[in-house]
Motif scaffolding. Structure first.
Motif, PDB file in Angstrom:
ATOM      1  N   ALA A 142      12.631  13.347  -6.861  1.00 40.43           N
ATOM      2  CA  ALA A 142      12.443  13.289  -8.311  1.00 40.43           C
ATOM      3  C   ALA A 142      11.295  12.370  -8.690  1.00 40.43           C
ATOM      4  O   ALA A 142      10.622  12.582  -9.705  1.00 40.43           O
ATOM      5  CB  ALA A 142      13.730  12.820  -8.982  1.00 40.43           C
ATOM      6  N   ALA A 143      11.059  11.346  -7.866  1.00 43.38           N
ATOM      7  CA  ALA A 143       9.983  10.388  -8.140  1.00 43.38           C
ATOM      8  C   ALA A 143       8.644  10.830  -7.563  1.00 43.38           C
ATOM      9  O   ALA A 143       7.672  10.079  -7.624  1.00 43.38           O
ATOM     10  CB  ALA A 143      10.357   9.022  -7.578  1.00 43.38           C
ATOM     11  N   GLY A 144       8.578  12.027  -6.991  1.00 45.35           N
ATOM     12  CA  GLY A 144       7.315  12.543  -6.482  1.00 45.35           C
ATOM     13  C   GLY A 144       6.996  12.146  -5.062  1.00 45.35           C
ATOM     14  O   GLY A 144       5.844  12.259  -4.628  1.00 45.35           O
ATOM     15  N   LEU A 145       8.005  11.711  -4.294  1.00 41.51           N
ATOM     16  CA  LEU A 145       7.774  11.250  -2.936  1.00 41.51           C
ATOM     17  C   LEU A 145       8.220  12.252  -1.877  1.00 41.51           C
ATOM     18  O   LEU A 145       8.232  11.924  -0.687  1.00 41.51           O
ATOM     19  CB  LEU A 145       8.504   9.921  -2.714  1.00 41.51           C
ATOM     20  CG  LEU A 145       8.014   8.743  -3.555  1.00 41.51           C
ATOM     21  CD1 LEU A 145       8.949   7.548  -3.389  1.00 41.51           C
ATOM     22  CD2 LEU A 145       6.593   8.366  -3.192  1.00 41.51           C
ATOM     23  N   GLY A 146       8.571  13.441  -2.280  1.00 44.29           N
ATOM     24  CA  GLY A 146       9.105  14.421  -1.346  1.00 44.29           C
ATOM     25  C   GLY A 146       8.190  14.741  -0.185  1.00 44.29           C
ATOM     26  O   GLY A 146       8.656  14.916   0.954  1.00 44.29           O
ATOM     27  N   ASP A 147       6.891  14.793  -0.414  1.00 40.55           N
ATOM     28  CA  ASP A 147       5.948  15.146   0.648  1.00 40.55           C
ATOM     29  C   ASP A 147       5.855  14.084   1.729  1.00 40.55           C
ATOM     30  O   ASP A 147       5.301  14.347   2.802  1.00 40.55           O
ATOM     31  CB  ASP A 147       4.559  15.383   0.054  1.00 40.55           C
ATOM     32  CG  ASP A 147       4.488  16.657  -0.769  1.00 40.55           C
ATOM     33  OD1 ASP A 147       5.389  17.515  -0.626  1.00 40.55           O
ATOM     34  OD2 ASP A 147       3.544  16.790  -1.567  1.00 40.55           O
TER      35      ASP A 147
ATOM     36  N   ALA B 200       0.847  -1.186   0.000  1.00 40.89           N
ATOM     37  CA  ALA B 200       0.000   0.000   0.000  1.00 40.89           C
ATOM     38  C   ALA B 200       0.879   1.230   0.000  1.00 40.89           C
ATOM     39  O   ALA B 200       1.976   1.223   0.533  1.00 40.89           O
ATOM     40  CB  ALA B 200      -0.899  -0.020   1.235  1.00 40.89           C
ATOM     41  N   LYS B 201       0.403   2.301  -0.612  1.00 39.26           N
ATOM     42  CA  LYS B 201       1.213   3.503  -0.766  1.00 39.26           C
ATOM     43  C   LYS B 201       1.715   3.993   0.587  1.00 39.26           C
ATOM     44  O   LYS B 201       0.940   4.236   1.503  1.00 39.26           O
ATOM     45  CB  LYS B 201       0.401   4.608  -1.444  1.00 39.26           C
ATOM     46  CG  LYS B 201      -0.214   4.206  -2.778  1.00 39.26           C
ATOM     47  CD  LYS B 201       0.813   3.702  -3.758  1.00 39.26           C
ATOM     48  CE  LYS B 201       0.169   3.314  -5.079  1.00 39.26           C
ATOM     49  NZ  LYS B 201       1.088   2.681  -6.003  1.00 39.26           N
ATOM     50  N   PRO B 202       3.020   4.134   0.754  1.00 39.25           N
ATOM     51  CA  PRO B 202       3.565   4.538   2.058  1.00 39.25           C
ATOM     52  C   PRO B 202       3.253   6.000   2.350  1.00 39.25           C
ATOM     53  O   PRO B 202       3.228   6.841   1.466  1.00 39.25           O
ATOM     54  CB  PRO B 202       5.061   4.319   1.886  1.00 39.25           C
ATOM     55  CG  PRO B 202       5.293   4.460   0.422  1.00 39.25           C
ATOM     56  CD  PRO B 202       4.064   3.914  -0.245  1.00 39.25           C
TER      57      PRO B 202
ATOM     58  N   GLN C  77       7.557   8.326 -13.305  1.00 47.60           N
ATOM     59  CA  GLN C  77       7.649   7.722 -14.628  1.00 47.60           C
ATOM     60  C   GLN C  77       8.128   8.737 -15.664  1.00 47.60           C
ATOM     61  O   GLN C  77       8.949   8.422 -16.529  1.00 47.60           O
ATOM     62  CB  GLN C  77       6.296   7.143 -15.022  1.00 47.60           C
ATOM     63  CG  GLN C  77       5.879   5.954 -14.174  1.00 47.60           C
ATOM     64  CD  GLN C  77       4.411   5.605 -14.324  1.00 47.60           C
ATOM     65  OE1 GLN C  77       3.667   6.258 -15.060  1.00 47.60           O
ATOM     66  NE2 GLN C  77       3.981   4.559 -13.615  1.00 47.60           N
ATOM     67  N   GLN C  78       7.610   9.957 -15.556  1.00 50.51           N
ATOM     68  CA  GLN C  78       8.045  10.998 -16.480  1.00 50.51           C
ATOM     69  C   GLN C  78       9.500  11.376 -16.242  1.00 50.51           C
ATOM     70  O   GLN C  78      10.258  11.612 -17.191  1.00 50.51           O
ATOM     71  CB  GLN C  78       7.153  12.236 -16.338  1.00 50.51           C
ATOM     72  CG  GLN C  78       7.508  13.385 -17.277  1.00 50.51           C
ATOM     73  CD  GLN C  78       7.513  12.973 -18.732  1.00 50.51           C
ATOM     74  OE1 GLN C  78       6.640  12.219 -19.169  1.00 50.51           O
ATOM     75  NE2 GLN C  78       8.474  13.459 -19.506  1.00 50.51           N
ATOM     76  N   ALA C  79       9.918  11.409 -14.972  1.00 50.79           N
ATOM     77  CA  ALA C  79      11.319  11.702 -14.658  1.00 50.79           C
ATOM     78  C   ALA C  79      12.230  10.630 -15.245  1.00 50.79           C
ATOM     79  O   ALA C  79      13.293  10.937 -15.791  1.00 50.79           O
ATOM     80  CB  ALA C  79      11.502  11.805 -13.147  1.00 50.79           C
TER      81      ALA C  79
ATOM     82  N   THR D  52       6.173   3.610  -8.099  1.00 50.66           N
ATOM     83  CA  THR D  52       5.094   2.698  -7.725  1.00 50.66           C
ATOM     84  C   THR D  52       4.631   2.921  -6.296  1.00 50.66           C
ATOM     85  O   THR D  52       3.571   2.417  -5.907  1.00 50.66           O
ATOM     86  CB  THR D  52       5.541   1.229  -7.887  1.00 50.66           C
ATOM     87  OG1 THR D  52       6.582   0.921  -6.951  1.00 50.66           O
ATOM     88  CG2 THR D  52       6.036   0.965  -9.303  1.00 50.66           C
ATOM     89  N   TYR D  53       5.399   3.647  -5.503  1.00 54.82           N
ATOM     90  CA  TYR D  53       5.024   3.942  -4.130  1.00 54.82           C
ATOM     91  C   TYR D  53       4.273   5.268  -4.004  1.00 54.82           C
ATOM     92  O   TYR D  53       3.844   5.627  -2.910  1.00 54.82           O
ATOM     93  CB  TYR D  53       6.264   3.987  -3.245  1.00 54.82           C
ATOM     94  CG  TYR D  53       6.945   2.664  -3.096  1.00 54.82           C
ATOM     95  CD1 TYR D  53       6.626   1.802  -2.047  1.00 54.82           C
ATOM     96  CD2 TYR D  53       7.907   2.254  -4.010  1.00 54.82           C
ATOM     97  CE1 TYR D  53       7.254   0.571  -1.917  1.00 54.82           C
ATOM     98  CE2 TYR D  53       8.541   1.024  -3.885  1.00 54.82           C
ATOM     99  CZ  TYR D  53       8.205   0.192  -2.848  1.00 54.82           C
ATOM    100  OH  TYR D  53       8.825  -1.030  -2.721  1.00 54.82           O
ATOM    101  N   SER D  54       4.133   5.985  -5.074  1.00 54.09           N
ATOM    102  CA  SER D  54       3.524   7.309  -5.041  1.00 54.09           C
ATOM    103  C   SER D  54       2.066   7.253  -5.481  1.00 54.09           C
ATOM    104  O   SER D  54       1.718   6.487  -6.382  1.00 54.09           O
ATOM    105  CB  SER D  54       4.292   8.262  -5.967  1.00 54.09           C
ATOM    106  OG  SER D  54       3.611   9.493  -6.106  1.00 54.09           O
TER     107      SER D  54
END
Length: 294
Positions: free
Chosen positions: A47-52, A29-31, A143-145, A134-136
């Motif tokens: 870069a993968a969108g997990l910064g928050d 499940a999304k962390p 994916q775009q990065a 896949t965690y985001s």
């Protein structure tokens, strides 16, 4: 002491560079909570969108700027296990070979998901970005990065594929005088640009050398990282004895771009390629992303 810390980090980098890259077999499940145990892991997560979702990072995690405001839970000496357990993250982004193996094992034994985020080569950076996406809840950002990185990498490979090999020396430190062999990071960056490492045949990843060996091997270009307290003027005494000095090709490179295996590695590659092959037109602004950071 600064050189010793750097050399230990780079040696661990090499250990991992020659080992297998671990990817998640299946994403849970999304962390909601993530900790990163290296500066490059932090940068890749952003870069993968997990910064928050990052609640703890390693020392020297300074890119992007938002990373400066996150709690430090690791450094080159080790991981603050008590603090990591208190934060109770859903995902830990590790540096296998750089972070202490026993501490990573302990975290796994405690049931935490630990994902290696250090690549074996430049292509693996895109693999890591896709894995992290896949965690985001918004996987399209990672994916775009990854897609943009691959396009940038392929453009550089195509541009310099037929370039003649240029002999270079990479000065890792000056006291003692040290360099790298063919297998050590950041070797893939120079290899991309058809650089021929004059110490590629060393038996150890980061050998200590002497000036006589450099004079014998006659590099055409000398590179060094920008923030390792290396005095580039030391080479001027060898005027008339080294092609790199005679042709004013003593080049300092952005250390963060060069030493961290992230999308910004290709900005280091662009500069390396330009310096090794000034006769080849560099990539245009359309072919090369411009948000480079420092």
């Amino acid at each position: 002491m600064r050189n010793l810390t750097l050399l230990l980090s780079l040696f661990f980098c090499h250990v991992l560079f020659t080992s297998s890259f671990a990817v998640a077999q299946s994403a849970p499940a999304k962390p909601l909570k993530i900790v990163t145990l290296s500066p490059q892991g932090t940068e890749l997560a952003f870069a993968a969108g997990l910064g928050d979702y990052i609640i703890g990072v390693s020392e020297h995690s300074d890119y992007p700027e938002a990373a400066n405001h996150i709690e430090r839970i690791a450094n080159h000496r080790g991981i603050n296990l008590e603090r990591v357990v208190a934060l109770d993250p859903d995902l830990i982004l590790a540096w296998e070979g750089g972070n202490p193996a026993q501490q990573l094992l302990k975290l796994r034994q405690l049931g935490y998901e630990v994902l290696n985020t250090y690549p074996t080569d430049l292509e693996q950076i895109a693999v890591i970005l896709n894995t992290l996406s896949t965690y985001s809840p918004h996987p399209e950002q990672g994916q775009q990065a990854a897609k943009a990185f691959t396009a940038h990498l392929n453009a550089l490979r195509q541009r310099y594929a037929d370039a003649d090999a240029t002999r270079f020396f990479y000065q890792l430190a000056s006291t003692p005088l040290m360099t790298m062999n063919a297998a050590a990071w950041p070797g893939p960056i120079f290899e991309l640009c058809q650089g021929e490492n004059v110490f590629s045949d060393s038996r150890v990843p980061y050998p200590q050398i002497n000036i006589e060996q450099i004079l014998y091997r006659q590099p055409d270009v000398i590179f060094m990282p920008s923030d390792h307290n290396i005095d580039a003027t030391m080479w001027q005494r060898w005027q008339g004895k080294l092609p790199a000095v005679d042709n004013d090709r003593i080049i300092q490179l952005n250390s963060a771009w060069l030493n961290r295996a992230t999308p910004r590695s290709l900005y280091a590659a662009e500069e390396v390629c330009r310096q090794l092959h000034p006769d080849i037109e560099p990539l245009s602004s359309q072919e090369s992303p411009q948000d480079q950071g420092e």
